[in-house]
Design a protein around this motif. Structure first.
Motif, PDB file in Angstrom:
ATOM      1  N   HIS A 239       0.843  -1.198   0.000  1.00 45.06           N
ATOM      2  CA  HIS A 239       0.000   0.000   0.000  1.00 45.06           C
ATOM      3  C   HIS A 239       0.880   1.251   0.000  1.00 45.06           C
ATOM      4  N   VAL A 240       0.500   2.243  -0.810  1.00 44.86           N
ATOM      5  CA  VAL A 240       1.208   3.525  -0.825  1.00 44.86           C
ATOM      6  C   VAL A 240       0.216   4.667  -0.679  1.00 44.86           C
ATOM      7  N   SER A 241       0.701   5.779  -0.162  1.00 43.92           N
ATOM      8  CA  SER A 241      -0.022   7.039  -0.132  1.00 43.92           C
ATOM      9  C   SER A 241       0.778   8.049  -0.942  1.00 43.92           C
ATOM     10  N   LEU A 242       0.123   9.093  -1.421  1.00 46.39           N
ATOM     11  CA  LEU A 242       0.772  10.135  -2.210  1.00 46.39           C
ATOM     12  C   LEU A 242       0.695  11.452  -1.451  1.00 46.39           C
ATOM     13  N   PHE A 243       1.793  12.225  -1.488  1.00 42.92           N
ATOM     14  CA  PHE A 243       1.841  13.469  -0.724  1.00 42.92           C
ATOM     15  C   PHE A 243       2.498  14.562  -1.550  1.00 42.92           C
ATOM     16  N   ARG A 244       1.929  15.776  -1.442  1.00 39.10           N
ATOM     17  CA  ARG A 244       2.508  16.947  -2.089  1.00 39.10           C
ATOM     18  C   ARG A 244       2.919  17.938  -0.992  1.00 39.10           C
ATOM     19  N   ASP A 245       4.194  18.199  -0.892  1.00 40.51           N
ATOM     20  CA  ASP A 245       4.712  19.030   0.198  1.00 40.51           C
ATOM     21  C   ASP A 245       4.262  20.481   0.097  1.00 40.51           C
ATOM     22  N   SER A 246       4.046  20.984  -1.115  1.00 37.42           N
ATOM     23  CA  SER A 246       3.766  22.409  -1.285  1.00 37.42           C
ATOM     24  C   SER A 246       2.488  22.852  -0.596  1.00 37.42           C
ATOM     25  N   ASP A 247       1.453  22.023  -0.631  1.00 39.63           N
ATOM     26  CA  ASP A 247       0.204  22.373   0.047  1.00 39.63           C
ATOM     27  C   ASP A 247      -0.207  21.316   1.078  1.00 39.63           C
ATOM     28  N   ARG A 248       0.684  20.352   1.329  1.00 41.98           N
ATOM     29  CA  ARG A 248       0.471  19.281   2.304  1.00 41.98           C
ATOM     30  C   ARG A 248      -0.839  18.520   2.014  1.00 41.98           C
ATOM     31  N   CYS A 249      -1.038  18.245   0.734  1.00 43.57           N
ATOM     32  CA  CYS A 249      -2.192  17.464   0.298  1.00 43.57           C
ATOM     33  C   CYS A 249      -1.805  15.986   0.279  1.00 43.57           C
ATOM     34  N   LEU A 250      -2.647  15.163   0.866  1.00 42.60           N
ATOM     35  CA  LEU A 250      -2.376  13.735   1.026  1.00 42.60           C
ATOM     36  C   LEU A 250      -3.467  12.918   0.359  1.00 42.60           C
ATOM     37  N   ILE A 251      -3.069  11.990  -0.479  1.00 46.52           N
ATOM     38  CA  ILE A 251      -3.975  10.947  -0.985  1.00 46.52           C
ATOM     39  C   ILE A 251      -3.616   9.688  -0.213  1.00 46.52           C
ATOM     40  N   ALA A 252      -4.460   9.306   0.734  1.00 49.77           N
ATOM     41  CA  ALA A 252      -4.091   8.295   1.725  1.00 49.77           C
ATOM     42  C   ALA A 252      -4.507   6.885   1.356  1.00 49.77           C
ATOM     43  N   GLY A 253      -5.264   6.702   0.265  1.00 48.09           N
ATOM     44  CA  GLY A 253      -5.759   5.358  -0.018  1.00 48.09           C
ATOM     45  C   GLY A 253      -6.572   4.861   1.163  1.00 48.09           C
ATOM     46  N   ASP A 254      -6.295   3.628   1.600  1.00 47.31           N
ATOM     47  CA  ASP A 254      -6.986   3.061   2.762  1.00 47.31           C
ATOM     48  C   ASP A 254      -6.083   2.961   3.982  1.00 47.31           C
ATOM     49  N   ALA A 255      -4.964   3.707   4.000  1.00 48.98           N
ATOM     50  CA  ALA A 255      -4.110   3.709   5.187  1.00 48.98           C
ATOM     51  C   ALA A 255      -4.884   4.230   6.390  1.00 48.98           C
ATOM     52  N   PHE A 256      -5.732   5.226   6.160  1.00 47.05           N
ATOM     53  CA  PHE A 256      -6.810   5.596   7.068  1.00 47.05           C
ATOM     54  C   PHE A 256      -7.937   6.115   6.201  1.00 47.05           C
ATOM     55  N   VAL A 257      -9.142   6.170   6.728  1.00 54.17           N
ATOM     56  CA  VAL A 257     -10.295   6.598   5.943  1.00 54.17           C
ATOM     57  C   VAL A 257     -11.098   7.609   6.748  1.00 54.17           C
ATOM     58  N   THR A 258     -12.014   8.302   6.080  1.00 50.32           N
ATOM     59  CA  THR A 258     -12.752   9.372   6.742  1.00 50.32           C
ATOM     60  C   THR A 258     -14.227   9.051   6.954  1.00 50.32           C
ATOM     61  N   THR A 259     -14.572   7.780   6.838  1.00 48.07           N
ATOM     62  CA  THR A 259     -15.873   7.292   7.266  1.00 48.07           C
ATOM     63  C   THR A 259     -15.666   5.913   7.851  1.00 48.07           C
ATOM     64  N   LYS A 260     -16.565   5.490   8.702  1.00 49.69           N
ATOM     65  CA  LYS A 260     -16.417   4.174   9.333  1.00 49.69           C
ATOM     66  C   LYS A 260     -16.866   3.117   8.332  1.00 49.69           C
ATOM     67  N   GLN A 261     -15.908   2.577   7.593  1.00 46.76           N
ATOM     68  CA  GLN A 261     -16.204   1.772   6.431  1.00 46.76           C
ATOM     69  C   GLN A 261     -16.890   0.454   6.770  1.00 46.76           C
ATOM     70  N   GLU A 262     -16.805   0.018   8.001  1.00 43.94           N
ATOM     71  CA  GLU A 262     -17.441  -1.234   8.400  1.00 43.94           C
ATOM     72  C   GLU A 262     -18.963  -1.114   8.489  1.00 43.94           C
ATOM     73  N   SER A 263     -19.480   0.126   8.588  1.00 40.17           N
ATOM     74  CA  SER A 263     -20.897   0.370   8.840  1.00 40.17           C
ATOM     75  C   SER A 263     -21.610   0.828   7.574  1.00 40.17           C
ATOM     76  N   VAL A 264     -22.685   0.135   7.187  1.00 41.62           N
ATOM     77  CA  VAL A 264     -23.462   0.537   6.020  1.00 41.62           C
ATOM     78  C   VAL A 264     -24.051   1.931   6.231  1.00 41.62           C
ATOM     79  N   ALA A 265     -24.551   2.208   7.431  1.00 39.98           N
ATOM     80  CA  ALA A 265     -25.168   3.503   7.704  1.00 39.98           C
ATOM     81  C   ALA A 265     -24.154   4.636   7.568  1.00 39.98           C
ATOM     82  N   MET A 266     -22.946   4.426   8.097  1.00 42.46           N
ATOM     83  CA  MET A 266     -21.918   5.467   8.011  1.00 42.46           C
ATOM     84  C   MET A 266     -21.473   5.663   6.565  1.00 42.46           C
ATOM     85  N   VAL A 267     -21.364   4.580   5.820  1.00 42.27           N
ATOM     86  CA  VAL A 267     -20.978   4.679   4.406  1.00 42.27           C
ATOM     87  C   VAL A 267     -22.054   5.432   3.629  1.00 42.27           C
TER      88      VAL A 267
END
Length: 273
Positions: free
Chosen positions: A161-189
């Motif tokens: 697994h890899v993530s992508l990062f741009r230092d100039s604006d500190r923008c991160l493409i994190a893949g599934d290293a962490f996520v921003t919704t509780k992916q285990e839950s249908v309701a949260m998804v």
């Protein structure tokens, strides 16, 4: 009939394409761009339409960059190649799962935490075979056709697994290293309720490596995070959530049970029950 898609902007040169319950990204400008991940099976036509909507008719990426090769990140292959004859870049440790050599460890429905997890026994874990289209990411951390970005090895959810990062604006493409919704839950998804959560637990076999990867990304102090699941987060909400996940990883992310949960953690959990 394709899989449902929606499109929204993360930054002027980073566009999220939401493919039912997973995200993929168009990174760059009309002159030169790459696709990051490739969504669910049946999504090829929707991805092409989304790209043409954003970049113009006939838009074609220079390459596809994979954060990892789980079924919901490579599903548009091989149909996508019928229109876009492009190379696919991934980490060397992900190659066995992308050349037909090895399946991923089976998903673990015993982690509980929601219907998405309970149904995970139905999720494919077989490898795909990209054949001669597969290229390995450069060893110097550069991202092909995206010179302002660098890739970071963030294993745990998968070995390569890899993530992508741009230092100039500190923008991160994190893949599934962490996520921003509780992916285990249908309701949260379904509601896309925001937060910072660990990698999808039903498909994460190495929890020690997963925690180390979260720590590595937290140290970047990102301003924007575009993840494989959930809405992009930014600013203090992102940073405080990521630091909280890092310091409280065992309580927030690590399941109390499961085939891949370290034995010493299971023992501590039973003792504290």
């Amino acid at each position: 009939m394709g899989v449902w898609m929606s499109v929204d902007s993360v930054t002027p040169d980073l566009t999220r394409v939401r493919n039912l319950f997973v995200n993929l990204y168009c990174l760059g400008t009309a002159d030169s761009w790459v696709l990051v991940d490739a969504g669910l099976k049946g999504s090829a036509s929707g991805i092409i339409r989304a790209a043409e909507q954003h970049f113009g008719k006939g838009a074609k990426p220079k390459a596809v960059i994979l954060t990892h090769g789980h079924f919901d990140h490579v599903g548009a292959f091989p149909a996508l190649f019928e229109t876009w004859d492009v190379p696919v870049y991934a980490h060397a440790l992900e190659a066995p799962f992308l050349t037909g050599q090895s399946p991923y460890p089976p998903p673990d429905p015993t982690v509980g935490k929601g219907m998405m997890a309970l149904l995970s026994f139905t999720y494919p874990n077989k490898p795909i075979d990209l054949g001669g289209r597969l290229r390995l990411l450069p060893g110097d951390g550069s991202v092909p056709f995206a010179p302002s970005w660098r890739w970071i090895h963030t294993p745990g959810h998968t070995p390569g697994h890899v993530s992508l990062f741009r230092d100039s604006d500190r923008c991160l493409i994190a893949g599934d290293a962490f996520v921003t919704t509780k992916q285990e839950s249908v309701a949260m998804v379904a509601t896309q309720k925001e937060g910072v959560f660990g990698p999808p637990s039903y498909f994460t076999p190495d929890w020690n490596a997963a925690h180390a990867s979260v720590s590595r990304l937290a140290k970047l102090d990102p301003e924007i995070a575009a993840t494989g699941h959930g809405k992009p987060l930014r600013g203090p909400e992102l940073r405080s959530g990521l630091q909280r996940l890092n310091t409280g990883f065992d309580d927030i992310a690590l399941p109390r049970q499961g085939r891949y949960v370290p034995k010493d953690h299971r023992t501590r959990s039973m003792e504290g029950a």
